[in-house]
Design an enzyme around this catalytic site. Sequence first.
Site, PDB file in Angstrom:
ATOM      1  N   ARG A  46       0.856  -1.193   0.000  1.00 40.94           N
ATOM      2  CA  ARG A  46       0.000   0.000   0.000  1.00 40.94           C
ATOM      3  C   ARG A  46       0.889   1.240   0.000  1.00 40.94           C
ATOM      4  O   ARG A  46       2.052   1.175   0.425  1.00 40.94           O
ATOM      5  CB  ARG A  46      -0.888   0.003   1.241  1.00 40.94           C
ATOM      6  CG  ARG A  46      -2.115  -0.872   1.015  1.00 40.94           C
ATOM      7  CD  ARG A  46      -2.937  -0.915   2.234  1.00 40.94           C
ATOM      8  NE  ARG A  46      -2.158  -1.489   3.335  1.00 40.94           N
ATOM      9  CZ  ARG A  46      -2.678  -1.973   4.430  1.00 40.94           C
ATOM     10  NH1 ARG A  46      -3.974  -1.942   4.613  1.00 40.94           N
ATOM     11  NH2 ARG A  46      -1.923  -2.484   5.383  1.00 40.94           N
ATOM     12  N   LYS A 147      -2.830 -18.918   0.966  1.00 42.76           N
ATOM     13  CA  LYS A 147      -3.803 -19.487   1.872  1.00 42.76           C
ATOM     14  C   LYS A 147      -3.862 -18.628   3.138  1.00 42.76           C
ATOM     15  O   LYS A 147      -2.941 -17.841   3.336  1.00 42.76           O
ATOM     16  CB  LYS A 147      -3.417 -20.917   2.220  1.00 42.76           C
ATOM     17  CG  LYS A 147      -1.982 -21.030   2.803  1.00 42.76           C
ATOM     18  CD  LYS A 147      -1.848 -22.095   3.805  1.00 42.76           C
ATOM     19  CE  LYS A 147      -2.099 -21.683   5.197  1.00 42.76           C
ATOM     20  NZ  LYS A 147      -0.954 -21.234   5.969  1.00 42.76           N
ATOM     21  N   HIS A 177       1.726 -24.361  -0.166  1.00 43.74           N
ATOM     22  CA  HIS A 177       3.122 -24.691  -0.483  1.00 43.74           C
ATOM     23  C   HIS A 177       3.494 -26.129  -0.125  1.00 43.74           C
ATOM     24  O   HIS A 177       4.491 -26.637  -0.606  1.00 43.74           O
ATOM     25  CB  HIS A 177       4.098 -23.680   0.141  1.00 43.74           C
ATOM     26  CG  HIS A 177       4.314 -23.846   1.596  1.00 43.74           C
ATOM     27  ND1 HIS A 177       3.455 -23.369   2.546  1.00 43.74           N
ATOM     28  CD2 HIS A 177       5.309 -24.450   2.293  1.00 43.74           C
ATOM     29  CE1 HIS A 177       3.915 -23.660   3.747  1.00 43.74           C
ATOM     30  NE2 HIS A 177       5.036 -24.318   3.628  1.00 43.74           N
ATOM     31  N   LYS A 181       6.116 -29.505  -2.174  1.00 37.28           N
ATOM     32  CA  LYS A 181       7.214 -30.245  -1.536  1.00 37.28           C
ATOM     33  C   LYS A 181       7.527 -31.493  -2.357  1.00 37.28           C
ATOM     34  O   LYS A 181       6.620 -32.216  -2.778  1.00 37.28           O
ATOM     35  CB  LYS A 181       6.829 -30.636  -0.103  1.00 37.28           C
ATOM     36  CG  LYS A 181       6.805 -29.433   0.850  1.00 37.28           C
ATOM     37  CD  LYS A 181       6.409 -29.839   2.255  1.00 37.28           C
ATOM     38  CE  LYS A 181       6.155 -28.639   3.127  1.00 37.28           C
ATOM     39  NZ  LYS A 181       7.306 -28.186   3.901  1.00 37.28           N
ATOM     40  N   GLU A 215       5.169 -28.959  15.152  1.00 34.36           N
ATOM     41  CA  GLU A 215       6.190 -27.920  14.958  1.00 34.36           C
ATOM     42  C   GLU A 215       6.715 -27.485  16.320  1.00 34.36           C
ATOM     43  O   GLU A 215       5.941 -27.369  17.267  1.00 34.36           O
ATOM     44  CB  GLU A 215       5.604 -26.696  14.253  1.00 34.36           C
ATOM     45  CG  GLU A 215       5.148 -26.940  12.836  1.00 34.36           C
ATOM     46  CD  GLU A 215       4.653 -25.657  12.178  1.00 34.36           C
ATOM     47  OE1 GLU A 215       5.378 -25.118  11.334  1.00 34.36           O
ATOM     48  OE2 GLU A 215       3.562 -25.187  12.526  1.00 34.36           O
ATOM     49  N   ASP A 234      -5.007 -22.577   9.752  1.00 34.31           N
ATOM     50  CA  ASP A 234      -3.653 -22.310   9.263  1.00 34.31           C
ATOM     51  C   ASP A 234      -3.016 -23.568   8.658  1.00 34.31           C
ATOM     52  O   ASP A 234      -2.289 -23.481   7.672  1.00 34.31           O
ATOM     53  CB  ASP A 234      -2.793 -21.800  10.438  1.00 34.31           C
ATOM     54  CG  ASP A 234      -1.394 -21.383  10.020  1.00 34.31           C
ATOM     55  OD1 ASP A 234      -1.246 -20.841   8.908  1.00 34.31           O
ATOM     56  OD2 ASP A 234      -0.439 -21.593  10.804  1.00 34.31           O
ATOM     57  N   HIS A 239      -2.996 -27.340   4.508  1.00 33.09           N
ATOM     58  CA  HIS A 239      -1.905 -28.268   4.205  1.00 33.09           C
ATOM     59  C   HIS A 239      -2.250 -29.742   4.446  1.00 33.09           C
ATOM     60  O   HIS A 239      -2.020 -30.591   3.603  1.00 33.09           O
ATOM     61  CB  HIS A 239      -0.672 -27.922   5.040  1.00 33.09           C
ATOM     62  CG  HIS A 239      -0.189 -26.517   4.880  1.00 33.09           C
ATOM     63  ND1 HIS A 239      -0.157 -25.874   3.674  1.00 33.09           N
ATOM     64  CD2 HIS A 239       0.292 -25.622   5.781  1.00 33.09           C
ATOM     65  CE1 HIS A 239       0.336 -24.647   3.834  1.00 33.09           C
ATOM     66  NE2 HIS A 239       0.606 -24.475   5.111  1.00 33.09           N
ATOM     67  N   LYS A 325       1.718 -26.001  17.421  1.00 37.65           N
ATOM     68  CA  LYS A 325       2.916 -25.192  17.684  1.00 37.65           C
ATOM     69  C   LYS A 325       3.496 -25.593  19.038  1.00 37.65           C
ATOM     70  O   LYS A 325       2.783 -26.052  19.916  1.00 37.65           O
ATOM     71  CB  LYS A 325       2.540 -23.706  17.729  1.00 37.65           C
ATOM     72  CG  LYS A 325       1.877 -23.180  16.468  1.00 37.65           C
ATOM     73  CD  LYS A 325       2.830 -23.105  15.301  1.00 37.65           C
ATOM     74  CE  LYS A 325       2.196 -22.421  14.101  1.00 37.65           C
ATOM     75  NZ  LYS A 325       2.829 -22.793  12.844  1.00 37.65           N
TER      76      LYS A 325
HETATM   77  C1  BG6 Z   1       2.562 -21.982   6.932  1.00 42.45           C
HETATM   78  C2  BG6 Z   1       1.880 -21.686   8.234  1.00 42.45           C
HETATM   79  O1  BG6 Z   1       1.622 -22.049   5.895  1.00 42.45           O
HETATM   80  O2  BG6 Z   1       3.240 -23.224   7.025  1.00 42.45           O
HETATM   81  C3  BG6 Z   1       2.877 -21.678   9.380  1.00 42.45           C
HETATM   82  O3  BG6 Z   1       1.225 -20.420   8.166  1.00 42.45           O
HETATM   83  C4  BG6 Z   1       3.678 -22.967   9.379  1.00 42.45           C
HETATM   84  O4  BG6 Z   1       2.199 -21.505  10.615  1.00 42.45           O
HETATM   85  C5  BG6 Z   1       4.267 -23.236   7.996  1.00 42.45           C
HETATM   86  O5  BG6 Z   1       4.713 -22.853  10.346  1.00 42.45           O
HETATM   87  C6  BG6 Z   1       4.979 -24.574   7.916  1.00 42.45           C
HETATM   88  O6  BG6 Z   1       5.576 -24.696   6.647  1.00 42.45           O
HETATM   89  P1  BG6 Z   1       7.021 -25.316   6.418  1.00 42.45           P
HETATM   90  O7  BG6 Z   1       7.202 -25.370   4.961  1.00 42.45           O
HETATM   91  O8  BG6 Z   1       7.972 -24.430   7.148  1.00 42.45           O
HETATM   92  O9  BG6 Z   1       6.960 -26.667   7.024  1.00 42.45           O
END
Ligand code: BG6
Length: 474
Positions: A46, A147, A177, A181, A215, A234, A239, A325
Amino acid sequence: QVPDDHVIVLFGATGDLARRKLLPGLFHLANAGLLPRRWRIVGSTRASSALSDEEFRQHAKAAVAEFGLVKPEGEAWRAFEGTLSFGAADAEDPGPLVAAVAAAEQAIGGSPRRLFHLAVPPTAFGSVIGMLGSSGLAEGGRVIIEKPFGTDLASARALNETVHAVFDESRVFRIDHFLGKESVENILALRFANGLLEPVWNRDHISHVQIDVPETIGIEGRAGFFEGTGTFRDMVVTHLFQVLGFVAMEPPTALAAKPLRDERSKVFEAMRSIDVAHVVRGQYLGYRDEPGVDPRSQTETFVALRAEVDNWRWAGVPFFLRSGKRLAQSREVVTLHFKEPPLRMFPVDARPSADACGNVLVVDFDDPGWIASRFLAKEPGPAMRLAPAQMTFRYADSFQRAHGLEGYERLILEAMLGDQSLFTRSDGIERLWQISEPLLNSPPDVETYAPGSWGPDAINDLIAPHRWYLPDGN
Ligand code: BG6
């Protein structure tokens, strides 16, 4: 295959995603010779946070230095830097961006394609897309949308309508993403290029499946995003469900975008609505003390749930999904747990304890990942005793190039090539929100868990009589 010449417009150019993944990824692609013959990258934000071209170059250099595989040095960096410029855009005033895109196109010559990457918070998708439409920038271009796509069924439908008013579906690349992978895509090769596994990849032989993405990181200062999102939106509806689509899909009629996406959509169509009785929501102790978090927050930082795919192949085979997390380890693992053979011919004292994980196929998809078959073998010696053993495939053992492209890099390249195979489609996304409605409408209370653990205790009841593969497996 080399993509057409491109002007890539990066919205959210100063944001976290651009800094950590997109700018380093684009530089890596340039170094690998995978970008088109001619390209320009226009950063955008912006107007209130606009940068000059020079400031954007400095920003990109710092990002690549911190997060890139390839360091921003020498001629390679100078050439790359020369492709960067900046153009701010507000809904009311897209002028500077329009001018920057025009300058980039002129520098390239011919009629390069436009690729818009929306690395902005979901709340901004609608206004950016509207601006792309009203300014004329969208014409002929493609759009990558981050996303989470919507926050529930109604908002996903509304967003799809907004997007489709400007871009038809063939120009929409909803990015997840995890689908970029290497090991996730390798699930297709493993299943459909070999005759070994496909005959047993079904309810006759598999007792249950786990998709486990713990994670160790916390919310990393992203309270603003996370409080309104939570782990289910998330990680899971995005994913983990997408990975489930690869694991559970039927063989496509061809390895092309439509059949591949049709088969994944059919899996989502067959998924049963989530039963909240089979969901554990967790929140790590200390989350409510994080800056920006509501002291009474009910946002989950952990979810484990049981999903069911009601089709011929998977009826009665539960899929257990977990992500959170501040857990004990960072892993990304799919495990397929096979049924016991029909007859127990080995005496009880010849078998390892119930904790030992045999009879499991492990697909670790943490880039570059590995695949292992865990089975019971005879322990060497005079007695017939069984012990867990493992056969492992590691990329580096079989291929010289152990690590190809990172997820985002792969997907940006695919979007430039116009291949939608690894992107999500509107019908699939809407269906996943639809099956999530019971959970979104009546979420069970969050249960606390200790940082460094594997989540709330209730996860063991959730999976019983089975057990979580992690942490005892590896
Ligand atoms: C993201 C999430 O899409 O993916 C994060 O918003 C997460 O919260 C991350 O930590 C994990 O992705 P990667 O590729 O680091 O395993």
